[in-house]
Design an enzyme around this catalytic site. Sequence first.
Site, PDB file in Angstrom:
ATOM      1  N   TYR A 161       0.837  -1.207   0.000  1.00  0.00           N
ATOM      2  CA  TYR A 161       0.000   0.000   0.000  1.00  0.00           C
ATOM      3  C   TYR A 161       0.869   1.253   0.000  1.00  0.00           C
ATOM      4  CZ  TYR A 161      -3.507   3.389   1.571  1.00  0.00           C
ATOM      5  OH  TYR A 161      -4.328   4.490   1.677  1.00  0.00           O
ATOM      6  N   LYS A 165       1.329   4.222  -2.896  1.00  0.00           N
ATOM      7  CA  LYS A 165       1.024   5.626  -2.603  1.00  0.00           C
ATOM      8  C   LYS A 165       2.264   6.510  -2.780  1.00  0.00           C
ATOM      9  CE  LYS A 165      -3.338   5.278  -1.748  1.00  0.00           C
ATOM     10  NZ  LYS A 165      -4.306   5.975  -2.616  1.00  0.00           N
TER      11      LYS A 165
HETATM   12  P1  NAP Z   1     -13.090   3.452   1.037  1.00  0.00           P
HETATM   13  O1  NAP Z   1     -14.084   3.999   1.998  1.00  0.00           O
HETATM   14  O2  NAP Z   1     -12.644   2.045   1.170  1.00  0.00           O
HETATM   15  O3  NAP Z   1     -13.601   3.709  -0.461  1.00  0.00           O
HETATM   16  C1  NAP Z   1     -12.835   3.274  -1.544  1.00  0.00           C
HETATM   17  C2  NAP Z   1     -13.452   3.782  -2.820  1.00  0.00           C
HETATM   18  O4  NAP Z   1     -12.624   3.355  -3.929  1.00  0.00           O
HETATM   19  C3  NAP Z   1     -14.837   3.227  -3.065  1.00  0.00           C
HETATM   20  O5  NAP Z   1     -15.632   4.233  -3.643  1.00  0.00           O
HETATM   21  C4  NAP Z   1     -14.577   2.103  -4.079  1.00  0.00           C
HETATM   22  O6  NAP Z   1     -15.674   1.836  -4.954  1.00  0.00           O
HETATM   23  C5  NAP Z   1     -13.450   2.712  -4.886  1.00  0.00           C
HETATM   24  N1  NAP Z   1     -12.701   1.705  -5.638  1.00  0.00           N
HETATM   25  C6  NAP Z   1     -11.954   0.677  -5.151  1.00  0.00           C
HETATM   26  N2  NAP Z   1     -11.427  -0.035  -6.170  1.00  0.00           N
HETATM   27  C7  NAP Z   1     -11.838   0.570  -7.320  1.00  0.00           C
HETATM   28  C8  NAP Z   1     -11.631   0.298  -8.699  1.00  0.00           C
HETATM   29  N3  NAP Z   1     -10.870  -0.722  -9.108  1.00  0.00           N
HETATM   30  N4  NAP Z   1     -12.218   1.127  -9.614  1.00  0.00           N
HETATM   31  C9  NAP Z   1     -12.988   2.161  -9.218  1.00  0.00           C
HETATM   32  N5  NAP Z   1     -13.232   2.452  -7.919  1.00  0.00           N
HETATM   33  C10 NAP Z   1     -12.659   1.660  -6.992  1.00  0.00           C
HETATM   34  O7  NAP Z   1     -11.735   4.320   1.087  1.00  0.00           O
HETATM   35  P2  NAP Z   1     -11.416   5.770   1.675  1.00  0.00           P
HETATM   36  O8  NAP Z   1     -10.930   5.602   3.057  1.00  0.00           O
HETATM   37  O9  NAP Z   1     -12.533   6.704   1.376  1.00  0.00           O
HETATM   38  O10 NAP Z   1     -10.122   6.126   0.792  1.00  0.00           O
HETATM   39  C11 NAP Z   1     -10.184   6.921  -0.381  1.00  0.00           C
HETATM   40  C12 NAP Z   1      -8.748   7.169  -0.852  1.00  0.00           C
HETATM   41  O11 NAP Z   1      -8.004   7.829   0.194  1.00  0.00           O
HETATM   42  C13 NAP Z   1      -7.973   5.896  -1.169  1.00  0.00           C
HETATM   43  O12 NAP Z   1      -7.122   6.111  -2.268  1.00  0.00           O
HETATM   44  C14 NAP Z   1      -7.163   5.655   0.088  1.00  0.00           C
HETATM   45  O13 NAP Z   1      -6.010   4.894  -0.169  1.00  0.00           O
HETATM   46  C15 NAP Z   1      -6.842   7.076   0.482  1.00  0.00           C
HETATM   47  N6  NAP Z   1      -6.517   7.240   1.901  1.00  0.00           N
HETATM   48  C16 NAP Z   1      -7.395   6.914   2.890  1.00  0.00           C
HETATM   49  C17 NAP Z   1      -7.055   7.088   4.218  1.00  0.00           C
HETATM   50  C18 NAP Z   1      -7.981   6.763   5.353  1.00  0.00           C
HETATM   51  O14 NAP Z   1      -7.545   6.871   6.516  1.00  0.00           O
HETATM   52  N7  NAP Z   1      -9.238   6.405   5.120  1.00  0.00           N
HETATM   53  C19 NAP Z   1      -5.781   7.599   4.545  1.00  0.00           C
HETATM   54  C20 NAP Z   1      -4.899   7.922   3.520  1.00  0.00           C
HETATM   55  C21 NAP Z   1      -5.272   7.745   2.205  1.00  0.00           C
HETATM   56  P3  NAP Z   1     -16.830   0.751  -4.551  1.00  0.00           P
HETATM   57  O15 NAP Z   1     -17.593   1.412  -3.438  1.00  0.00           O
HETATM   58  O16 NAP Z   1     -17.635   0.580  -5.773  1.00  0.00           O
HETATM   59  O17 NAP Z   1     -16.106  -0.477  -4.092  1.00  0.00           O
END
Ligand code: NAP
Length: 253
Positions: A161, A165
């Site tokens: 991961y 990133k």
């Molecule tokens: P999340 O709640 O797990 O949501 C992930 C999203 O990505 C969902 O809308 C999912 O769609 C979509 N997705 C996954 N695989 C995909 C694919 N192959 N094609 C199109 N869409 C896809 O994640 P989140 O926490 O909101 O994270 C959003 C971003 O921020 C990510 O890149 C994550 O790495 C980054 N991030 C998050 C955190 C954190 O603490 N949450 C911290 C740092 C960075 P479906 O709903 O259709 O599955």
Amino acid sequence: MKTPVARPLDGKTALVTGGSRGIGRAIAVELASAGAFTYINYVRSEEAARETLKIVEDQGGKGSLLRFDVSDFDAVNDAIQGITKETGRIDILINNAGVTLSGLFVRTKPEAWNSVMDVNLTGAFNCCRAVARYMIKQRWGRIVNMTSVVALSGNAGQVCYSASKAGIIGLTKSLARELGSRNICINAVAPGFIETDMTGSMEGKSRGEALDQIPLGRAGMPDDVAGVVGFLVSGKADYITGQVMHINGGLYM
Ligand code: NAP
């Protein structure tokens, strides 16, 4: 009769990948509320994506759902072509879709490594590649790529991961240099610990330990990230490109 108030992104077309849930949902709502016609991408969660669109519309915004897998080069191209046919343009791309993977490195299978890279890094490449020629022609574009605090700090148990990133940061900076002369600004945001489905499965002890390291004393919320993304695509950030904005409550400085 009231004259409608002009909004900063009126007339713009935006695409938020992974807009069905979590951070992506908050960003889609933010951009649509600022006036952009916002495409909400998802891959599996159609119901959740519909819920995002409902929130957008309830807040006076406009948008549409768009299902595709960001890791599929042809599907991404078809989707972007569809957007430009419908609206005549693509102004803003938010590469938010992402998956996480935790586990000991010595037990990590190549397939697992590839599955994370395919979505997190190749997905962002596919989307940037598909929008670039339209943005170059328009001489205007804004791209925000989602990286993570662990790209900079590293994290035991998250080698795949954090590597995916960290790749996002190189992509962002090089593309910002390549497309800057066409008035295309490309930045990354690096969230820390944000309350979403992705972090929801963290168990009590490791969750408590993570929170203990945050000087602001709380987890971030999706809106904490969406506000910064909204700023980066607004006219107030016209002179910002190739940067990584940290949104982590002080977790990493
Ligand atoms: P999340 O709640 O797990 O949501 C992930 C999203 O990505 C969902 O809308 C999912 O769609 C979509 N997705 C996954 N695989 C995909 C694919 N192959 N094609 C199109 N869409 C896809 O994640 P989140 O926490 O909101 O994270 C959003 C971003 O921020 C990510 O890149 C994550 O790495 C980054 N991030 C998050 C955190 C954190 O603490 N949450 C911290 C740092 C960075 P479906 O709903 O259709 O599955």
